[in-house]
Scaffold this active site. Structure first.
Site, PDB file in Angstrom:
ATOM      1  CG  ASP A  35      -2.036   1.122   1.147  1.00  0.00           C
ATOM      2  OD1 ASP A  35      -3.144   0.394   1.022  1.00  0.00           O
ATOM      3  OD2 ASP A  35      -1.833   2.190   1.136  1.00  0.00           O
ATOM      4  CB  ILE A  36       0.774   4.422  -2.276  1.00  0.00           C
ATOM      5  CG1 ILE A  36       1.954   4.908  -2.753  1.00  0.00           C
ATOM      6  CG2 ILE A  36      -0.522   5.111  -1.730  1.00  0.00           C
ATOM      7  CD1 ILE A  36       1.521   5.935  -4.025  1.00  0.00           C
ATOM      8  CG  ASN A  93     -12.188  -0.376   3.680  1.00  0.00           C
ATOM      9  OD1 ASN A  93     -12.794  -0.672   4.754  1.00  0.00           O
ATOM     10  ND2 ASN A  93     -11.122   0.008   3.455  1.00  0.00           N
ATOM     11  CB  VAL A 102      -9.171   2.045  -5.098  1.00  0.00           C
ATOM     12  CG1 VAL A 102      -8.971   1.193  -6.502  1.00  0.00           C
ATOM     13  CG2 VAL A 102      -8.249   2.708  -4.565  1.00  0.00           C
ATOM     14  CG  HIS A 106      -8.483  -3.240  -2.151  1.00  0.00           C
ATOM     15  ND1 HIS A 106      -9.619  -2.480  -3.148  1.00  0.00           N
ATOM     16  CD2 HIS A 106      -8.602  -2.572  -1.358  1.00  0.00           C
ATOM     17  CE1 HIS A 106      -9.963  -1.384  -2.529  1.00  0.00           C
ATOM     18  NE2 HIS A 106      -9.217  -1.331  -1.416  1.00  0.00           N
ATOM     19  CG  HIS A 108      -6.639  -2.755   3.065  1.00  0.00           C
ATOM     20  ND1 HIS A 108      -5.979  -1.711   2.734  1.00  0.00           N
ATOM     21  CD2 HIS A 108      -7.985  -2.554   2.529  1.00  0.00           C
ATOM     22  CE1 HIS A 108      -6.893  -0.796   2.251  1.00  0.00           C
ATOM     23  NE2 HIS A 108      -8.167  -1.292   1.897  1.00  0.00           N
TER      24      HIS A 108
END
Ligand code: 5GP
Length: 120
Positions: A35-36, A93, A102, A106, A108
Site C-alpha cells: 500500500d502506498i 472495504n 478504489v 482488494h 488489506h
C-alpha cells in the site's frame, strides 16, 4: 465482466502496468503489492487480476479458480511476511458505508505490530 466497472481506477492502471507498484507476490489470478500509504508496518494489498468492483461482485461472479487463487495468494503473503504466527488483520472495504476508495476489489493485509481494536 461487470459493466459498471471503472477501468480508470488506480488498481486497473497498476494491472495494465500504466503505473508502477511495489510487487510482493503474484499468481495467475491475483497480485499483491505494498500500500502506498501504509497504516501498519506491514500493509499489503491483494487484488484479483480480473475486473471486480468489490467483495460481493468477486464472490458472486468470480470463478472457483479465481477465488481459490486469490485466497491462496493472501495466504502466501502471510507466509512471505512472517505474520501467520504473530497475527494480522484482513480488511475489505465496500461501498459507501465501508468507505471503499478504489473500486477494484482488494483486501488489506495488516500486521507487524499490535493493531488495537477493530473499529476506533
Ligand atoms: P480502500 O479505501 O479502497 O479500501 O483502500 C484503497 C487503498 O489503496 C488505500 O489504502 C490507499 O493507500 C491505496 N492506494 C491508493 N492509491 C494507490 C497507489 O497508487 N498505489 C498503491 N500501492 N496503493 C494505493
Amino acid at each position: 465482466m461487470n459493466n459498471k466497472y471503472d477501468k480508470t481506477n488506480i488498481f486497473s492502471k497498476i494491472l495494465r502496468s500504466e503505473i508502477s507498484c511495489q510487487k510482493v507476490l503474484e499468481n495467475d489470478h491475483a497480485l499483491a503489492f505494498l500500500d502506498i500509504n501504509p497504516q501498519a508496518p506491514i500493509h499489503v494489498l491483494i487484488i484479483p487480476r480480473n475486473e471486480y468492483i468489490d467483495f460481493h461482485d468477486f464472490t458472486e461472479n468470480g470463478s472457483s479458480q479465481e477465488i481459490s487463487y486469490f485466497w491462496k495468494l493472501v495466504n502466501d503473503v502471510l507466509k512471505n511476511k512472517n505474520v501467520s504466527e504473530s497475527g494480522f488483520r484482513i480488511i475489505t472495504n465496500s461501498g459507501l458505508d465501508g468507505n471503499q476508495d478504489v473500486p477494484h476489489f482488494h483486501v488489506h493485509l495488516l500486521g507487524g505490530k499490535n493493531l488495537g481494536r477493530m473499529i476506533n
